[in-house]
Write an enzyme that holds these catalytic residues in place. Structure first.
Site, mmCIF file in Angstrom:
data_model
loop_
_atom_site.group_PDB
_atom_site.id
_atom_site.type_symbol
_atom_site.label_atom_id
_atom_site.label_comp_id
_atom_site.label_asym_id
_atom_site.label_seq_id
_atom_site.Cartn_x
_atom_site.Cartn_y
_atom_site.Cartn_z
ATOM 1 C CG ASP A 30 -7.064 144.253 86.125
ATOM 2 O OD1 ASP A 30 -8.274 144.093 86.383
ATOM 3 O OD2 ASP A 30 -6.195 143.417 86.408
ATOM 4 C CB ILE A 31 -11.594 143.948 82.875
ATOM 5 C CG1 ILE A 31 -11.418 142.606 83.594
ATOM 6 C CG2 ILE A 31 -11.145 143.890 81.438
ATOM 7 C CD1 ILE A 31 -12.308 141.507 83.059
ATOM 8 N N GLY A 91 -3.189 133.501 94.348
ATOM 9 C CA GLY A 91 -4.190 134.313 93.668
ATOM 10 C C GLY A 91 -4.086 134.340 92.161
ATOM 11 C CD GLN A 92 -0.463 132.035 87.667
ATOM 12 O OE1 GLN A 92 0.217 131.363 88.438
ATOM 13 N NE2 GLN A 92 -0.159 132.188 86.394
ATOM 14 C CB SER A 93 -7.529 134.031 88.403
ATOM 15 O OG SER A 93 -7.254 135.318 87.890
ATOM 16 C CG HIS A 98 -0.776 138.033 84.580
ATOM 17 N ND1 HIS A 98 -0.951 136.666 84.714
ATOM 18 C CD2 HIS A 98 -1.512 138.599 85.560
ATOM 19 C CE1 HIS A 98 -1.772 136.430 85.721
ATOM 20 N NE2 HIS A 98 -2.125 137.581 86.263
#
Length: 112
Positions: A30-31, A91-93, A98
């Site tokens: 994750d970034i 909160g799915q962006s 995934h």
């Protein structure tokens, strides 16, 4: 899906820090990690979220969980959390299925 961020990452069009790849799925760090270990596992085929899992594509989801178990063992994760947000309010962006795998710190409950 041509404008999907995760489709582009899985296709190698956008760089990522790869953890694992096979013909079905792709895993990458994750970034913006929320734990010392935080990676995502995505299907290469576009599936919008858990709510789009069907009898026809459920094997992909099962395979992803097999990969999560394998990677967690390889990385020595004794305890970890797997999260999938479904829909904006949750909160799915990125609207591509995934699973976040988080480990290395205490996880609170209920999650925020």
């Amino acid at each position: 899906m041509s404008d999907c961020l995760f489709c582009k990452i899985a296709a190698g069009e956008i760089p990522s820090n790869k953890v694992y790849e096979d013909e079905v799925c792709y895993a990458f760090h994750d970034i913006a990690p929320q734990a010392p270990t935080h990676f995502l596992v995505i299907p290469k085929a576009h599936i919008g979220s858990v709510s789009e899992i069907t009898e026809d594509n459920s094997g992909v989801a099962a395979h992803i969980f097999e990969v999560i178990a394998k990677l967690s063992k390889e990385l020595g994760l004794d305890s970890y959390r797997v999260v999938s947000n479904i829909g904006e309010q949750a909160g799915q962006s990125v609207f591509h299925l995934h699973f976040h795998v988080l480990s290395g710190r205490d996880m609170t409950w209920p999650p925020g």
